[in-house]
Design a protein around this motif. Sequence first.
Motif, PDB file in Angstrom:
ATOM      1  N   SER A   8       0.822  -1.201   0.000  1.00 60.77           N
ATOM      2  CA  SER A   8       0.000   0.000   0.000  1.00 60.77           C
ATOM      3  C   SER A   8       0.861   1.259   0.000  1.00 60.77           C
ATOM      4  O   SER A   8       1.724   1.423   0.873  1.00 60.77           O
ATOM      5  N   PRO A   9       0.643   2.174  -0.958  1.00 59.01           N
ATOM      6  CA  PRO A   9       1.445   3.397  -1.014  1.00 59.01           C
ATOM      7  C   PRO A   9       1.289   4.292   0.209  1.00 59.01           C
ATOM      8  O   PRO A   9       2.206   5.053   0.545  1.00 59.01           O
ATOM      9  N   TRP A  10       0.150   4.225   0.907  1.00 60.93           N
ATOM     10  CA  TRP A  10      -0.033   5.066   2.098  1.00 60.93           C
ATOM     11  C   TRP A  10       0.695   4.497   3.316  1.00 60.93           C
ATOM     12  O   TRP A  10       0.723   5.135   4.370  1.00 60.93           O
ATOM     13  N   LEU A  11       1.296   3.315   3.162  1.00 58.77           N
ATOM     14  CA  LEU A  11       2.068   2.712   4.254  1.00 58.77           C
ATOM     15  C   LEU A  11       3.513   2.457   3.827  1.00 58.77           C
ATOM     16  O   LEU A  11       4.156   1.537   4.299  1.00 58.77           O
ATOM     17  N   GLU A  12       4.017   3.297   2.921  1.00 56.40           N
ATOM     18  CA  GLU A  12       5.382   3.137   2.438  1.00 56.40           C
ATOM     19  C   GLU A  12       6.391   3.667   3.454  1.00 56.40           C
ATOM     20  O   GLU A  12       6.071   4.457   4.343  1.00 56.40           O
ATOM     21  N   GLY A  13       7.638   3.222   3.306  1.00 58.04           N
ATOM     22  CA  GLY A  13       8.737   3.737   4.121  1.00 58.04           C
ATOM     23  C   GLY A  13       8.563   3.446   5.593  1.00 58.04           C
ATOM     24  O   GLY A  13       8.211   2.324   5.993  1.00 58.04           O
ATOM     25  N   GLU A  14       8.775   4.454   6.419  1.00 58.25           N
ATOM     26  CA  GLU A  14       8.694   4.274   7.872  1.00 58.25           C
ATOM     27  C   GLU A  14       7.293   3.908   8.331  1.00 58.25           C
ATOM     28  O   GLU A  14       7.125   3.300   9.399  1.00 58.25           O
ATOM     29  N   ARG A  15       6.280   4.260   7.531  1.00 67.13           N
ATOM     30  CA  ARG A  15       4.901   3.960   7.937  1.00 67.13           C
ATOM     31  C   ARG A  15       4.594   2.471   7.860  1.00 67.13           C
ATOM     32  O   ARG A  15       3.549   2.025   8.339  1.00 67.13           O
ATOM     33  N   ALA A  16       5.496   1.674   7.274  1.00 67.71           N
ATOM     34  CA  ALA A  16       5.290   0.222   7.228  1.00 67.71           C
ATOM     35  C   ALA A  16       5.238  -0.379   8.631  1.00 67.71           C
ATOM     36  O   ALA A  16       4.655  -1.444   8.833  1.00 67.71           O
ATOM     37  N   SER A  17       5.821   0.318   9.621  1.00 65.00           N
ATOM     38  CA  SER A  17       5.795  -0.172  11.001  1.00 65.00           C
ATOM     39  C   SER A  17       4.386  -0.159  11.593  1.00 65.00           C
ATOM     40  O   SER A  17       4.146  -0.740  12.654  1.00 65.00           O
ATOM     41  N   ILE A  26       1.765  -1.454  10.066  1.00 65.59           N
ATOM     42  CA  ILE A  26       0.977  -2.561   9.527  1.00 65.59           C
ATOM     43  C   ILE A  26       0.549  -3.530  10.620  1.00 65.59           C
ATOM     44  O   ILE A  26      -0.627  -3.907  10.724  1.00 65.59           O
ATOM     45  N   GLU A  27       1.480  -3.949  11.445  1.00 68.59           N
ATOM     46  CA  GLU A  27       1.137  -4.899  12.507  1.00 68.59           C
ATOM     47  C   GLU A  27       0.102  -4.338  13.482  1.00 68.59           C
ATOM     48  O   GLU A  27      -0.862  -5.028  13.832  1.00 68.59           O
ATOM     49  N   PRO A  28       0.254  -3.079  13.955  1.00 66.52           N
ATOM     50  CA  PRO A  28      -0.791  -2.526  14.827  1.00 66.52           C
ATOM     51  C   PRO A  28      -2.159  -2.455  14.150  1.00 66.52           C
ATOM     52  O   PRO A  28      -3.188  -2.694  14.802  1.00 66.52           O
ATOM     53  N   LEU A  29      -2.196  -2.117  12.870  1.00 67.55           N
ATOM     54  CA  LEU A  29      -3.481  -2.052  12.163  1.00 67.55           C
ATOM     55  C   LEU A  29      -4.167  -3.415  12.160  1.00 67.55           C
ATOM     56  O   LEU A  29      -5.377  -3.518  12.380  1.00 67.55           O
ATOM     57  N   ILE A  30      -3.385  -4.454  11.906  1.00 64.95           N
ATOM     58  CA  ILE A  30      -3.960  -5.801  11.879  1.00 64.95           C
ATOM     59  C   ILE A  30      -4.343  -6.263  13.280  1.00 64.95           C
ATOM     60  O   ILE A  30      -5.392  -6.878  13.490  1.00 64.95           O
ATOM     61  N   ALA A  31      -3.498  -5.931  14.265  1.00 59.24           N
ATOM     62  CA  ALA A  31      -3.768  -6.352  15.643  1.00 59.24           C
ATOM     63  C   ALA A  31      -5.031  -5.708  16.205  1.00 59.24           C
ATOM     64  O   ALA A  31      -5.796  -6.336  16.944  1.00 59.24           O
ATOM     65  N   HIS A  32      -5.276  -4.448  15.871  1.00 61.48           N
ATOM     66  CA  HIS A  32      -6.428  -3.727  16.409  1.00 61.48           C
ATOM     67  C   HIS A  32      -7.649  -3.760  15.488  1.00 61.48           C
ATOM     68  O   HIS A  32      -8.736  -3.338  15.888  1.00 61.48           O
ATOM     69  N   GLY A  33      -7.468  -4.261  14.265  1.00 61.71           N
ATOM     70  CA  GLY A  33      -8.591  -4.340  13.335  1.00 61.71           C
ATOM     71  C   GLY A  33      -9.339  -5.652  13.460  1.00 61.71           C
ATOM     72  O   GLY A  33      -8.985  -6.529  14.249  1.00 61.71           O
ATOM     73  N   ARG A  34     -10.399  -5.776  12.665  1.00 65.61           N
ATOM     74  CA  ARG A  34     -11.212  -6.990  12.662  1.00 65.61           C
ATOM     75  C   ARG A  34     -11.338  -7.510  11.240  1.00 65.61           C
ATOM     76  O   ARG A  34     -11.682  -6.760  10.324  1.00 65.61           O
ATOM     77  N   GLY A  93       2.160   8.171  14.517  1.00 64.78           N
ATOM     78  CA  GLY A  93       2.318   8.290  13.077  1.00 64.78           C
ATOM     79  C   GLY A  93       1.145   7.733  12.295  1.00 64.78           C
ATOM     80  O   GLY A  93       1.071   7.926  11.071  1.00 64.78           O
ATOM     81  N   ILE A  94       0.203   7.064  12.982  1.00 58.31           N
ATOM     82  CA  ILE A  94      -0.961   6.514  12.275  1.00 58.31           C
ATOM     83  C   ILE A  94      -1.771   7.620  11.624  1.00 58.31           C
ATOM     84  O   ILE A  94      -2.336   7.442  10.544  1.00 58.31           O
ATOM     85  N   TRP A  95      -1.800   8.810  12.259  1.00 55.94           N
ATOM     86  CA  TRP A  95      -2.582   9.904  11.674  1.00 55.94           C
ATOM     87  C   TRP A  95      -1.939  10.418  10.392  1.00 55.94           C
ATOM     88  O   TRP A  95      -2.637  10.838   9.468  1.00 55.94           O
ATOM     89  N   GLU A  96      -0.628  10.380  10.303  1.00 58.13           N
ATOM     90  CA  GLU A  96       0.052  10.751   9.066  1.00 58.13           C
ATOM     91  C   GLU A  96      -0.299   9.749   7.968  1.00 58.13           C
ATOM     92  O   GLU A  96      -0.519  10.127   6.809  1.00 58.13           O
ATOM     93  N   ALA A  97      -0.367   8.468   8.326  1.00 64.86           N
ATOM     94  CA  ALA A  97      -0.725   7.436   7.344  1.00 64.86           C
ATOM     95  C   ALA A  97      -2.163   7.622   6.868  1.00 64.86           C
ATOM     96  O   ALA A  97      -2.457   7.485   5.674  1.00 64.86           O
TER      97      ALA A  97
END
Length: 227
Positions: free
Chosen positions: A16-25, A27-35, A126-130
């Motif tokens: 995903s382009p909105w999670l490129e670079g440092e924002r790739a970190s 990904i795991e929180p998004l999956i952990a807190h998502g459904r 940094g989630i808000w930047e993403a």
Amino acid sequence: MDAALRHRATALLRQSPWLEGERASLIEPLIAHGRLIRLKAGQWAQSEGDDDTGLLVVVEGMVQLLCQAPGDREVLLGQAGPGVAIGQTIRFGGGPRLVTVVCAQDSLVLQVSDRALGRIAAEHPGIWEAVAALLYLQLRGLVQMVAVATALPPRQRLAARLEALARASPGGASLRLSQQALAEMIGLTRKTVNAYLGEFERAGLVRRAYGALTVLDAPGLRRIAER
């Protein structure tokens, strides 16, 4: 969460382009807190006007994006397959959801609510930047759609949308899309779309099938759109 599905969702978000670079970190929180939610064809994943906002990522299947138009009509804006993320947040002056998302086929989606985004932000601000990056991508896509609809005549408009759909589809050239749905997306009649598709098929640009379309020559479609 099933380990295989978690791996699938992780792999898609890494592209995903909105999670490129440092924002790739993030990904795991998004999956952990998502459904992860399985939905049947025809089920709604979200509704226009809902106050409960957040993000939605298509993991498997295909969804259609619709919005209300004057005259109490519902307009098909487009469709989204695996890896596509949509949504917004009320955190920064936003409002209710802008589109209705309906499953075009059995689908698996990752939902990350505003409350979940808030929990993620407590440790990963940094989630808000993403989220802002995702909102920009959605706005850019909308501006491009308006530009195509305004500037191009019907034949070029159809070619441009087919090329864009093929480029955005994880299956590449194979599009699960009826002619009626395609006509709604670009504001033409099914009869007009059918005629142009017949022309494109004879030229070796596409191949039609029931409820589906294969793009054989995306560069050729792009050349038509740019004439």
